[in-house]
Write an enzyme that holds these catalytic residues in place. Sequence first.
Site, PDB file in Angstrom:
ATOM      1  N   ASP A   1      45.204  41.987  32.034  1.00  0.00           N
ATOM      2  CA  ASP A   1      45.792  43.285  31.674  1.00  0.00           C
ATOM      3  C   ASP A   1      46.588  43.858  32.845  1.00  0.00           C
ATOM      4  O   ASP A   1      46.270  43.611  34.013  1.00  0.00           O
ATOM      5  CB  ASP A   1      44.654  44.251  31.279  1.00  0.00           C
ATOM      6  CG  ASP A   1      45.186  45.442  30.505  1.00  0.00           C
ATOM      7  OD1 ASP A   1      46.370  45.442  30.110  1.00  0.00           O
ATOM      8  OD2 ASP A   1      44.410  46.400  30.296  1.00  0.00           O
TER       9      ASP A   1
ATOM     10  N   HIS B   1      55.069  40.168  32.266  1.00  0.00           N
ATOM     11  CA  HIS B   1      54.470  38.997  31.602  1.00  0.00           C
ATOM     12  C   HIS B   1      54.918  37.712  32.313  1.00  0.00           C
ATOM     13  O   HIS B   1      54.107  36.819  32.547  1.00  0.00           O
ATOM     14  CB  HIS B   1      54.878  38.951  30.131  1.00  0.00           C
ATOM     15  CG  HIS B   1      54.418  40.146  29.341  1.00  0.00           C
ATOM     16  ND1 HIS B   1      53.143  40.652  29.443  1.00  0.00           N
ATOM     17  CD2 HIS B   1      55.063  40.943  28.433  1.00  0.00           C
ATOM     18  CE1 HIS B   1      53.015  41.704  28.639  1.00  0.00           C
ATOM     19  NE2 HIS B   1      54.170  41.902  28.017  1.00  0.00           N
TER      20      HIS B   1
ATOM     21  N   LEU C   1      38.471  20.747  33.160  1.00  0.00           N
ATOM     22  CA  LEU C   1      38.382  22.149  32.720  1.00  0.00           C
ATOM     23  C   LEU C   1      38.967  22.245  31.312  1.00  0.00           C
ATOM     24  O   LEU C   1      39.966  21.598  31.008  1.00  0.00           O
ATOM     25  CB  LEU C   1      39.209  23.039  33.665  1.00  0.00           C
ATOM     26  CG  LEU C   1      39.456  24.479  33.203  1.00  0.00           C
ATOM     27  CD1 LEU C   1      38.189  25.331  33.336  1.00  0.00           C
ATOM     28  CD2 LEU C   1      40.583  25.143  34.016  1.00  0.00           C
TER      29      LEU C   1
HETATM   30  C1  FPP Z   1      48.485  42.532  28.930  1.00  0.00           C
HETATM   31  O1  FPP Z   1      49.257  43.353  29.756  1.00  0.00           O
HETATM   32  C2  FPP Z   1      49.045  41.186  28.827  1.00  0.00           C
HETATM   33  C3  FPP Z   1      49.449  40.577  27.676  1.00  0.00           C
HETATM   34  C4  FPP Z   1      49.367  41.239  26.373  1.00  0.00           C
HETATM   35  C5  FPP Z   1      50.049  39.232  27.673  1.00  0.00           C
HETATM   36  C6  FPP Z   1      49.529  38.239  28.643  1.00  0.00           C
HETATM   37  C7  FPP Z   1      50.506  37.151  28.788  1.00  0.00           C
HETATM   38  C8  FPP Z   1      50.784  36.472  29.918  1.00  0.00           C
HETATM   39  C9  FPP Z   1      50.076  36.658  31.186  1.00  0.00           C
HETATM   40  C10 FPP Z   1      51.912  35.507  29.931  1.00  0.00           C
HETATM   41  C11 FPP Z   1      51.767  34.150  29.412  1.00  0.00           C
HETATM   42  C12 FPP Z   1      50.440  33.589  29.234  1.00  0.00           C
HETATM   43  C13 FPP Z   1      50.169  32.280  29.115  1.00  0.00           C
HETATM   44  C14 FPP Z   1      48.783  31.899  28.813  1.00  0.00           C
HETATM   45  C15 FPP Z   1      51.172  31.230  29.277  1.00  0.00           C
HETATM   46  P1  FPP Z   1      49.901  44.659  29.131  1.00  0.00           P
HETATM   47  O2  FPP Z   1      51.252  44.291  28.605  1.00  0.00           O
HETATM   48  O3  FPP Z   1      48.986  45.245  28.105  1.00  0.00           O
HETATM   49  O4  FPP Z   1      50.014  45.585  30.381  1.00  0.00           O
HETATM   50  P2  FPP Z   1      49.900  47.191  30.424  1.00  0.00           P
HETATM   51  O5  FPP Z   1      48.531  47.543  29.951  1.00  0.00           O
HETATM   52  O6  FPP Z   1      50.123  47.518  31.856  1.00  0.00           O
HETATM   53  O7  FPP Z   1      50.971  47.735  29.527  1.00  0.00           O
END
Ligand code: FPP
Length: 248
Positions: free
Chosen positions: A21, A38, A132
């Site tokens: 997050d 992201h 893993l």
């Molecule tokens: C949450 O941060 C994150 C996500 C919803 C997406 C996670 C995706 C990645 C790390 C990229 C790709 C992953 C893989 C496995 C290849 P948020 O957008 O909710 O952040 P915020 O709370 O600060 O708005």
Amino acid sequence: MSLKDKINLQKLPKHIAIIMDGNGRWAKGKGKFRIFGHQNGVKAVKESAEACAELGVSYLTLYAFSTENWSRPKDEINALMELLVSTIRKETSTLQKNNIRLKAIGDLMDLPPKCQRELQEAIEETKNNTRLTLILALSYSAKWDMVNAIKQIAEKAANHQLHPQEINDMLIDQHLSTKDYPHPELMIRTSGEQRISNFLLWELAYSELYFTPVLWPDFTREHLYEAIFDYQQRERRFGKTSEQVLKP
Ligand code: FPP
């Protein structure tokens, strides 16, 4: 000295689950669009997976896209799906090299066809790897999984394949999308939020929860070691008394 040296390799969690997050806030802090966060989160995904593999953690589940994330702006969803496709395509050889098996849980049929194809290819290509198991939770929510499990069990009961009296913990476990994996002993959430957000509700029943203010793109292997070290200092009682747990 790295915290890695303080980790007791005999007391490693077998399975770590992470709510990644803070990507959006990380990007906003730099005056950039959310997708920039992201994109930079991918580095933390790689580091975490490699660190788990090196230490000897057997399973790592990452909450990459929740059922609820479908209600984000279309542009962000499309960019995230593109990022998933390109990352899987680019990193499958690294998974192979590191002997990492890729798996996915969630309502995968809801993902764009290109994403489904790329994912299935990588899962197939890495299926014999043993160091893993990296499980991506995609279009996943624990309530979705539990509703599915309950439907399957109810159908079996209606068809007289099982008696309602036979329904127990184990049977429910066997009908969840996580049935092939042990329950996580440790769940980490980054970005300072202290919620489970519909992630592995059943499987986290006795997990140790670790919350860190670090935003996901800033999460490094040292942060992971810190979480594991913290976990190892805790007394896991599973409802028993401290004296019972400490008895040899
Ligand atoms: C949450 O941060 C994150 C996500 C919803 C997406 C996670 C995706 C990645 C790390 C990229 C790709 C992953 C893989 C496995 C290849 P948020 O957008 O909710 O952040 P915020 O709370 O600060 O708005």
